[in-house]
Design a protein around this motif. Structure first.
Motif, PDB file in Angstrom:
ATOM      1  N   TRP A  66       4.765   4.284  -6.834  1.00 19.69           N
ATOM      2  CA  TRP A  66       5.286   3.072  -7.446  1.00 19.69           C
ATOM      3  C   TRP A  66       5.890   2.244  -6.309  1.00 19.69           C
ATOM      4  O   TRP A  66       7.113   2.148  -6.178  1.00 19.69           O
ATOM      5  CB  TRP A  66       6.351   3.399  -8.483  1.00 19.69           C
ATOM      6  CG  TRP A  66       5.812   4.017  -9.723  1.00 19.69           C
ATOM      7  CD1 TRP A  66       5.315   5.267  -9.887  1.00 19.69           C
ATOM      8  CD2 TRP A  66       5.702   3.383 -10.985  1.00 19.69           C
ATOM      9  NE1 TRP A  66       4.922   5.464 -11.175  1.00 19.69           N
ATOM     10  CE2 TRP A  66       5.155   4.316 -11.875  1.00 19.69           C
ATOM     11  CE3 TRP A  66       6.026   2.119 -11.462  1.00 19.69           C
ATOM     12  CZ2 TRP A  66       4.905   4.023 -13.202  1.00 19.69           C
ATOM     13  CZ3 TRP A  66       5.795   1.830 -12.779  1.00 19.69           C
ATOM     14  CH2 TRP A  66       5.230   2.765 -13.635  1.00 19.69           C
ATOM     15  N   PRO A  67       5.050   1.648  -5.462  1.00 16.57           N
ATOM     16  CA  PRO A  67       5.558   1.082  -4.212  1.00 16.57           C
ATOM     17  C   PRO A  67       6.480  -0.130  -4.385  1.00 16.57           C
ATOM     18  O   PRO A  67       7.466  -0.243  -3.654  1.00 16.57           O
ATOM     19  CB  PRO A  67       4.291   0.692  -3.449  1.00 16.57           C
ATOM     20  CG  PRO A  67       3.240   0.565  -4.477  1.00 16.57           C
ATOM     21  CD  PRO A  67       3.603   1.523  -5.573  1.00 16.57           C
ATOM     22  N   LEU A  68       6.205  -1.013  -5.310  1.00 16.42           N
ATOM     23  CA  LEU A  68       7.031  -2.213  -5.436  1.00 16.42           C
ATOM     24  C   LEU A  68       8.448  -1.860  -5.894  1.00 16.42           C
ATOM     25  O   LEU A  68       9.440  -2.296  -5.288  1.00 16.42           O
ATOM     26  CB  LEU A  68       6.376  -3.203  -6.404  1.00 16.42           C
ATOM     27  CG  LEU A  68       7.015  -4.581  -6.477  1.00 16.42           C
ATOM     28  CD1 LEU A  68       6.994  -5.246  -5.113  1.00 16.42           C
ATOM     29  CD2 LEU A  68       6.286  -5.442  -7.482  1.00 16.42           C
ATOM     30  N   LEU A  69       8.560  -1.056  -6.928  1.00 20.58           N
ATOM     31  CA  LEU A  69       9.872  -0.635  -7.412  1.00 20.58           C
ATOM     32  C   LEU A  69      10.598   0.191  -6.354  1.00 20.58           C
ATOM     33  O   LEU A  69      11.806   0.014  -6.124  1.00 20.58           O
ATOM     34  CB  LEU A  69       9.727   0.174  -8.705  1.00 20.58           C
ATOM     35  CG  LEU A  69      11.011   0.743  -9.298  1.00 20.58           C
ATOM     36  CD1 LEU A  69      11.954  -0.380  -9.709  1.00 20.58           C
ATOM     37  CD2 LEU A  69      10.687   1.638 -10.463  1.00 20.58           C
ATOM     38  N   GLY A  70       9.878   1.069  -5.681  1.00 23.18           N
ATOM     39  CA  GLY A  70      10.477   1.895  -4.641  1.00 23.18           C
ATOM     40  C   GLY A  70      11.020   1.079  -3.483  1.00 23.18           C
ATOM     41  O   GLY A  70      12.113   1.344  -2.977  1.00 23.18           O
ATOM     42  N   MET A  71      10.280   0.060  -3.067  1.00 26.06           N
ATOM     43  CA  MET A  71      10.744  -0.763  -1.957  1.00 26.06           C
ATOM     44  C   MET A  71      11.944  -1.619  -2.346  1.00 26.06           C
ATOM     45  O   MET A  71      12.823  -1.875  -1.526  1.00 26.06           O
ATOM     46  CB  MET A  71       9.607  -1.641  -1.420  1.00 26.06           C
ATOM     47  CG  MET A  71       8.558  -0.864  -0.661  1.00 26.06           C
ATOM     48  SD  MET A  71       9.209   0.127   0.686  1.00 26.06           S
ATOM     49  CE  MET A  71       9.752  -1.122   1.810  1.00 26.06           C
ATOM     50  N   VAL A  72      12.002  -2.056  -3.598  1.00 24.66           N
ATOM     51  CA  VAL A  72      13.179  -2.804  -4.058  1.00 24.66           C
ATOM     52  C   VAL A  72      14.408  -1.896  -4.017  1.00 24.66           C
ATOM     53  O   VAL A  72      15.472  -2.289  -3.527  1.00 24.66           O
ATOM     54  CB  VAL A  72      12.942  -3.379  -5.471  1.00 24.66           C
ATOM     55  CG1 VAL A  72      14.224  -3.898  -6.078  1.00 24.66           C
ATOM     56  CG2 VAL A  72      11.891  -4.472  -5.434  1.00 24.66           C
ATOM     57  N   LEU A  73      14.262  -0.666  -4.512  1.00 24.84           N
ATOM     58  CA  LEU A  73      15.373   0.282  -4.481  1.00 24.84           C
ATOM     59  C   LEU A  73      15.769   0.635  -3.050  1.00 24.84           C
ATOM     60  O   LEU A  73      16.958   0.714  -2.720  1.00 24.84           O
ATOM     61  CB  LEU A  73      15.017   1.549  -5.248  1.00 24.84           C
ATOM     62  CG  LEU A  73      14.851   1.410  -6.761  1.00 24.84           C
ATOM     63  CD1 LEU A  73      14.350   2.715  -7.351  1.00 24.84           C
ATOM     64  CD2 LEU A  73      16.138   0.976  -7.400  1.00 24.84           C
ATOM     65  N   ASP A 117       0.850  -1.185   0.000  1.00 25.64           N
ATOM     66  CA  ASP A 117       0.000   0.000   0.000  1.00 25.64           C
ATOM     67  C   ASP A 117       0.892   1.244   0.000  1.00 25.64           C
ATOM     68  O   ASP A 117       1.681   1.467   0.919  1.00 25.64           O
ATOM     69  CB  ASP A 117      -0.910   0.000   1.233  1.00 25.64           C
ATOM     70  CG  ASP A 117      -1.853   1.167   1.256  1.00 25.64           C
ATOM     71  OD1 ASP A 117      -2.385   1.514   0.182  1.00 25.64           O
ATOM     72  OD2 ASP A 117      -2.046   1.749   2.341  1.00 25.64           O
ATOM     73  N   SER A 118       0.793   2.034  -1.050  1.00 23.42           N
ATOM     74  CA  SER A 118       1.731   3.139  -1.240  1.00 23.42           C
ATOM     75  C   SER A 118       1.581   4.226  -0.179  1.00 23.42           C
ATOM     76  O   SER A 118       2.574   4.858   0.203  1.00 23.42           O
ATOM     77  CB  SER A 118       1.563   3.740  -2.633  1.00 23.42           C
ATOM     78  OG  SER A 118       0.268   4.246  -2.803  1.00 23.42           O
ATOM     79  N   VAL A 119       0.380   4.460   0.331  1.00 23.35           N
ATOM     80  CA  VAL A 119       0.184   5.509   1.333  1.00 23.35           C
ATOM     81  C   VAL A 119       0.850   5.107   2.650  1.00 23.35           C
ATOM     82  O   VAL A 119       1.560   5.909   3.267  1.00 23.35           O
ATOM     83  CB  VAL A 119      -1.319   5.780   1.533  1.00 23.35           C
ATOM     84  CG1 VAL A 119      -1.552   6.749   2.668  1.00 23.35           C
ATOM     85  CG2 VAL A 119      -1.944   6.302   0.255  1.00 23.35           C
ATOM     86  N   LEU A 120       0.650   3.868   3.085  1.00 27.64           N
ATOM     87  CA  LEU A 120       1.280   3.410   4.320  1.00 27.64           C
ATOM     88  C   LEU A 120       2.804   3.367   4.200  1.00 27.64           C
ATOM     89  O   LEU A 120       3.524   3.726   5.132  1.00 27.64           O
ATOM     90  CB  LEU A 120       0.750   2.027   4.705  1.00 27.64           C
ATOM     91  CG  LEU A 120      -0.690   1.976   5.195  1.00 27.64           C
ATOM     92  CD1 LEU A 120      -1.127   0.539   5.400  1.00 27.64           C
ATOM     93  CD2 LEU A 120      -0.844   2.754   6.480  1.00 27.64           C
ATOM     94  N   LEU A 121       3.300   2.937   3.051  1.00 21.90           N
ATOM     95  CA  LEU A 121       4.740   2.894   2.846  1.00 21.90           C
ATOM     96  C   LEU A 121       5.346   4.297   2.843  1.00 21.90           C
ATOM     97  O   LEU A 121       6.405   4.528   3.434  1.00 21.90           O
ATOM     98  CB  LEU A 121       5.074   2.170   1.545  1.00 21.90           C
ATOM     99  CG  LEU A 121       4.800   0.672   1.527  1.00 21.90           C
ATOM    100  CD1 LEU A 121       5.018   0.120   0.138  1.00 21.90           C
ATOM    101  CD2 LEU A 121       5.662  -0.051   2.529  1.00 21.90           C
ATOM    102  N   ALA A 122       4.681   5.221   2.188  1.00 20.04           N
ATOM    103  CA  ALA A 122       5.181   6.600   2.147  1.00 20.04           C
ATOM    104  C   ALA A 122       5.169   7.220   3.545  1.00 20.04           C
ATOM    105  O   ALA A 122       6.141   7.871   3.957  1.00 20.04           O
ATOM    106  CB  ALA A 122       4.337   7.434   1.189  1.00 20.04           C
ATOM    107  N   PHE A 123       4.090   6.994   4.289  1.00 21.52           N
ATOM    108  CA  PHE A 123       3.996   7.516   5.648  1.00 21.52           C
ATOM    109  C   PHE A 123       5.066   6.893   6.539  1.00 21.52           C
ATOM    110  O   PHE A 123       5.698   7.577   7.345  1.00 21.52           O
ATOM    111  CB  PHE A 123       2.592   7.267   6.202  1.00 21.52           C
ATOM    112  CG  PHE A 123       2.291   7.990   7.468  1.00 21.52           C
ATOM    113  CD1 PHE A 123       2.333   9.364   7.524  1.00 21.52           C
ATOM    114  CD2 PHE A 123       1.950   7.291   8.612  1.00 21.52           C
ATOM    115  CE1 PHE A 123       2.062  10.035   8.697  1.00 21.52           C
ATOM    116  CE2 PHE A 123       1.670   7.957   9.789  1.00 21.52           C
ATOM    117  CZ  PHE A 123       1.730   9.325   9.829  1.00 21.52           C
ATOM    118  N   GLY A 124       5.283   5.593   6.392  1.00 23.64           N
ATOM    119  CA  GLY A 124       6.318   4.914   7.164  1.00 23.64           C
ATOM    120  C   GLY A 124       7.704   5.421   6.837  1.00 23.64           C
ATOM    121  O   GLY A 124       8.544   5.595   7.732  1.00 23.64           O
TER     122      GLY A 124
END
Length: 132
Positions: free
Chosen positions: A82-89, A31-38
C-alpha cells in the motif's frame, strides 16, 4: 579530524542507495517494490552508521514514540504493498522524529551559503529574526 570506520562508510553508502530508491520509487508513481527496498536500505544504513544500540534508543525514546510508530508503521504498510498510504504515514513520522534537527540544518545552510536571498530564507526558517 573525525575518524570514520569502515562500517560507517558502508552505512553512508547504504543509506544513500536507500534514499535513491525511495526517490526513484516516488518518481515511478509509488512503485511499492522500489519503495520497500529503499526503506530497508535506509534503515540498514542507519544501523551501520550509528549502531544498533543508538538507533534503538533514538527511535524508542518516550517523546518520539508517536513519530516512530508512524514511521515504522508506514514502512510495514509499504511492505504490504500500500505504497501511497505508507509513504504518507512515513512522511509524517519522519517529520515528527527529526523536527529537532531542522533548525540546525537550516542554520547550517544559512551560514554556509553566500547567496543573499537563500541565506535570509534559511535564517528565517531557522527561527532567528536577525538578518546579519
Amino acid at each position: 579530524m573525525i575518524s570514520i570506520t569502515e562500517w560507517q562508510k558502508i552505512g553512508v553508502g547504504t543509506t544513500g542507495f536507500g534514499v535513491f530508491f525511495i526517490l526513484f520509487g516516488i518518481l515511478l508513481y509509488f512503485d511499492s517494490v522500489l519503495l520497500a527496498f529503499g526503506n530497508l536500505l535506509f534503515l540498514t544504513g542507519l544501523l551501520f552508521i550509528i549502531g544498533l544500540r543508538k538507533t534503538f534508543s533514538f527511535f524508542f525514546q518516550r517523546h518520539k514514540l508517536k513519530g516512530t510508530s508512524f514511521f515504522l508503521g508506514g514502512v510495514v504498510i509499504v511492505l504490504l504493498r500500500w505504497p501511497l498510504l505508507g509513504m504518507v504515514l512515513e512522511t509524517y513520522g519522519f517529520l515528527s522524529l527529526f523536527k529537532g534537527f531542522f533548525p540546525v540544518i537550516f542554520g547550517f545552510l544559512g551560514n554556509a551559503s553566500n547567496i543573499p536571498f537563500l541565506s535570509a530564507l534559511f535564517q528565517r526558517l531557522q527561527g532567528t529574526r536577525s538578518m546579519v
